[in-house]
Write a protein that holds these residues in place. Structure first.
Motif, PDB file in Angstrom:
ATOM      1  N   PHE A 135       0.859  -1.177   0.000  1.00 61.55           N
ATOM      2  CA  PHE A 135       0.000   0.000   0.000  1.00 61.55           C
ATOM      3  C   PHE A 135       0.899   1.232   0.000  1.00 61.55           C
ATOM      4  CE2 PHE A 135      -2.193  -3.487   1.979  1.00 61.55           C
ATOM      5  CZ  PHE A 135      -3.520  -3.397   1.526  1.00 61.55           C
ATOM      6  N   VAL A 136       0.925   1.939  -1.130  1.00 65.04           N
ATOM      7  CA  VAL A 136       1.709   3.166  -1.225  1.00 65.04           C
ATOM      8  C   VAL A 136       0.805   4.317  -0.795  1.00 65.04           C
ATOM      9  CG1 VAL A 136       3.063   4.687  -2.703  1.00 65.04           C
ATOM     10  CG2 VAL A 136       3.017   2.217  -3.147  1.00 65.04           C
ATOM     11  N   LEU A 137       1.224   5.061   0.223  1.00 68.67           N
ATOM     12  CA  LEU A 137       0.385   6.120   0.777  1.00 68.67           C
ATOM     13  C   LEU A 137       0.694   7.468   0.135  1.00 68.67           C
ATOM     14  CD1 LEU A 137      -1.672   7.207   2.829  1.00 68.67           C
ATOM     15  CD2 LEU A 137       0.214   7.382   4.486  1.00 68.67           C
ATOM     16  N   TYR A 138      -0.371   8.120  -0.338  1.00 66.94           N
ATOM     17  CA  TYR A 138      -0.290   9.489  -0.859  1.00 66.94           C
ATOM     18  C   TYR A 138      -0.944  10.398   0.183  1.00 66.94           C
ATOM     19  CZ  TYR A 138       1.093   7.219  -5.144  1.00 66.94           C
ATOM     20  OH  TYR A 138       1.776   6.454  -6.063  1.00 66.94           O
ATOM     21  N   TYR A 139      -0.119  10.969   1.017  1.00 64.38           N
ATOM     22  CA  TYR A 139      -0.566  11.739   2.174  1.00 64.38           C
ATOM     23  C   TYR A 139      -0.627  13.224   1.841  1.00 64.38           C
ATOM     24  CZ  TYR A 139       4.541  11.987   2.346  1.00 64.38           C
ATOM     25  OH  TYR A 139       5.869  12.137   2.014  1.00 64.38           O
ATOM     26  N   ARG A 140      -1.135  14.008   2.764  1.00 65.99           N
ATOM     27  CA  ARG A 140      -1.253  15.444   2.530  1.00 65.99           C
ATOM     28  C   ARG A 140       0.120  16.121   2.552  1.00 65.99           C
ATOM     29  NH1 ARG A 140      -6.150  16.699   6.666  1.00 65.99           N
ATOM     30  NH2 ARG A 140      -5.407  14.693   7.494  1.00 65.99           N
ATOM     31  N   VAL A 141       0.326  17.005   1.588  1.00 61.49           N
ATOM     32  CA  VAL A 141       1.571  17.767   1.487  1.00 61.49           C
ATOM     33  C   VAL A 141       1.254  19.257   1.536  1.00 61.49           C
ATOM     34  CG1 VAL A 141       2.781  15.939   0.231  1.00 61.49           C
ATOM     35  CG2 VAL A 141       1.504  17.665  -1.050  1.00 61.49           C
ATOM     36  N   PHE A 142       2.307  20.070   1.589  1.00 63.19           N
ATOM     37  CA  PHE A 142       2.151  21.516   1.720  1.00 63.19           C
ATOM     38  C   PHE A 142       1.200  22.058   0.643  1.00 63.19           C
ATOM     39  CE2 PHE A 142       3.367  25.901   0.855  1.00 63.19           C
ATOM     40  CZ  PHE A 142       3.359  26.426   2.131  1.00 63.19           C
ATOM     41  N   PRO A 143       0.270  22.953   1.045  1.00 68.35           N
ATOM     42  CA  PRO A 143       0.123  23.624   2.341  1.00 68.35           C
ATOM     43  C   PRO A 143      -0.815  22.921   3.306  1.00 68.35           C
ATOM     44  CG  PRO A 143      -1.307  24.652   0.753  1.00 68.35           C
ATOM     45  CD  PRO A 143      -0.615  23.546   0.023  1.00 68.35           C
ATOM     46  N   ARG A 144      -1.032  21.632   3.110  1.00 69.37           N
ATOM     47  CA  ARG A 144      -1.964  20.868   3.955  1.00 69.37           C
ATOM     48  C   ARG A 144      -1.249  19.908   4.891  1.00 69.37           C
ATOM     49  NH1 ARG A 144      -3.702  20.974  -1.362  1.00 69.37           N
ATOM     50  NH2 ARG A 144      -5.681  22.081  -1.717  1.00 69.37           N
ATOM     51  N   ALA A 145       0.079  20.041   4.970  1.00 71.42           N
ATOM     52  CA  ALA A 145       0.876  19.025   5.676  1.00 71.42           C
ATOM     53  C   ALA A 145       1.214  19.367   7.121  1.00 71.42           C
ATOM     54  CB  ALA A 145       2.175  18.779   4.906  1.00 71.42           C
ATOM     55  N   TYR A 146       0.637  20.411   7.667  1.00 76.64           N
ATOM     56  CA  TYR A 146       0.982  20.758   9.042  1.00 76.64           C
ATOM     57  C   TYR A 146       0.583  19.637   9.993  1.00 76.64           C
ATOM     58  CZ  TYR A 146       1.789  25.469   7.285  1.00 76.64           C
ATOM     59  OH  TYR A 146       2.256  26.542   6.590  1.00 76.64           O
ATOM     60  N   MET A 147       1.510  19.292  10.865  1.00 79.06           N
ATOM     61  CA  MET A 147       1.244  18.238  11.833  1.00 79.06           C
ATOM     62  C   MET A 147       0.041  18.610  12.707  1.00 79.06           C
ATOM     63  SD  MET A 147       3.188  15.674  11.445  1.00 79.06           S
ATOM     64  CE  MET A 147       4.617  15.218  10.482  1.00 79.06           C
ATOM     65  N   PRO A 148      -0.817  17.612  13.030  1.00 79.61           N
ATOM     66  CA  PRO A 148      -0.619  16.177  12.787  1.00 79.61           C
ATOM     67  C   PRO A 148      -1.311  15.627  11.539  1.00 79.61           C
ATOM     68  CG  PRO A 148      -2.401  16.474  14.332  1.00 79.61           C
ATOM     69  CD  PRO A 148      -1.940  17.863  13.959  1.00 79.61           C
ATOM     70  N   ASN A 149      -1.606  16.455  10.545  1.00 81.98           N
ATOM     71  CA  ASN A 149      -2.349  15.968   9.372  1.00 81.98           C
ATOM     72  C   ASN A 149      -1.737  14.726   8.717  1.00 81.98           C
ATOM     73  OD1 ASN A 149      -4.222  17.959   9.746  1.00 81.98           O
ATOM     74  ND2 ASN A 149      -3.753  19.099   7.887  1.00 81.98           N
ATOM     75  N   PRO A 150      -0.419  14.729   8.429  1.00 82.79           N
ATOM     76  CA  PRO A 150       0.136  13.519   7.792  1.00 82.79           C
ATOM     77  C   PRO A 150       0.045  12.280   8.683  1.00 82.79           C
ATOM     78  CG  PRO A 150       1.593  15.402   7.484  1.00 82.79           C
ATOM     79  CD  PRO A 150       0.577  15.802   8.511  1.00 82.79           C
ATOM     80  N   ILE A 151       0.184  12.480   9.987  1.00 83.06           N
ATOM     81  CA  ILE A 151       0.047  11.352  10.916  1.00 83.06           C
ATOM     82  C   ILE A 151      -1.376  10.815  10.867  1.00 83.06           C
ATOM     83  CG2 ILE A 151       0.165  10.633  13.335  1.00 83.06           C
ATOM     84  CD1 ILE A 151       2.304  12.778  13.761  1.00 83.06           C
TER      85      ILE A 151
END
Length: 318
Positions: A135-151
């Motif tokens: 499972f390759v994860l495509y997580y939130r990146v800038f400007p949506r990557a402020y912690m804890p969003n990627p977690i």
């Protein structure tokens, strides 16, 4: 069938590849990739360690058409409706019907992009060929990557796997992180990650040239996940090594000594934290590799995936 010297424009216009092309490269790559001079061979020469891109695309096409590789959004429609930043969070799934083993793969990209072209779909192919459901994860990146969003995105991915693939060995999953994705994987394995969501700890953790200490450099990774004006308290909270304890999962850690992107001190700091907390781990340094080499094909790091699996298997024989 794709060939080394045909244009990438032709490859990406293939009806099968077109269904996933937005997951293969960051958006800002496409103007370059569509140039007539860009071929799979040029990509192979540009992104060292990936291997033969023509072969990678042939694998994708074959297994997408067979139904083994699919994509799926992991947040529900109601979750996306309440938070539009979650809309593009998804996984690229590699089903391996001959196995129940799981590898969750988190590519890097400085929390600016998800660099699947070197650390996502090529790694998934390597692990699939070694008997893993990936499972390759495509997580939130800038400007949506402020912690804890990627977690939170890792947590939602794990919930998605549990809800949809209960027949797999979820409690024994391998988590693989690269560069900034190594930071995300590393922090997920601490008290800042899986325990907060009441989810299983990774049994095995692979950290490839990871960002560990956010205090080392005021670079793009730190700025993208914490903001330009983050506090010392936030830096400490989301640095990996400050959260390592005796419950940290068994870890395979490697970095190239000539890494010009992520300070080599990161892996030294992580090795020290793992050693001090008596965490079973293996730390490997490759003298002649830089950064972003992914699978390490054609470099002195070639074979690191097999070395990682050998280490985990040897330490978990019954």
């Amino acid at each position: 069938m794709f060939y080394e010297n045909q244009t990438m424009k032709e490859v990406l216009q293939d009806k099968t590849i077109e269904t996933v092309k937005d997951l293969l490269f960051p958006p800002n790559f496409f103007d370059w990739i569509y140039e007539d001079k860009i071929t799979p061979k040029v990509l192979s020469e540009s992104f060292k360690g990936v291997g033969n891109y023509a072969e990678r695309f042939n694998f994708l096409k074959t297994h997408i058409e067979a139904g083994d590789i699919t994509r799926d959004k992991i947040y529900s429609p109601s979750e996306i409706e309440s938070d539009k930043t979650k809309e593009n969070v998804q996984v690229l799934k590699y089903k391996n019907s001959s196995s129940k083993k799981i590898a969750v793969i988190i590519p890097g990209g400085g929390y600016s992009d998800v660099c699947s072209y070197s650390e996502g779909f090529p790694i998934a192919q390597e692990m699939w060929e070694r008997g893993y459901n990936c499972f390759v994860l495509y997580y939130r990146v800038f400007p949506r990557a402020y912690m804890p969003n990627p977690i939170e995105d890792v947590a939602r991915a794990m919930k998605y796997i549990i809800e949809n693939y209960s027949e797999l060995y979820i409690s024994d999953y391998l988590l693989m992180g690269f560069s900034a994705g190594g930071h995300l994987a590393g922090i997920w394995a601490t008290k800042q990650g899986y325990p907060r969501y009441n989810l299983p700890k990774p049994k095995f953790l692979s950290l490839t040239y990871p960002v560990i200490d956010l205090s080392l450099k005021k670079g793009v990774t730190r700025a993208n996940c914490l903001g330009e004006n983050c506090s010392e308290e936030e830096v400490k909270k989301y640095s990996v090594h400050t959260n390592v304890d005796e419950n940290y999962p068994e870890t395979y850690l490697w970095q190239g000594r000539n890494d010009q992107c992520i300070s080599f001190e990161n892996s030294l700091i992580m090795d020290k934290a793992l050693t001090e907390n008596n965490v079973k781990h293996k730390y490997v340094v490759y003298d002649d590799t830089c950064h972003g080499f992914g699978a390490g094909k054609g470099t002195c790091a070639e074979g690191w995936i097999d070395d990682m699996l050998k280490f985990f298997n040897e330490n978990n024989r019954e």
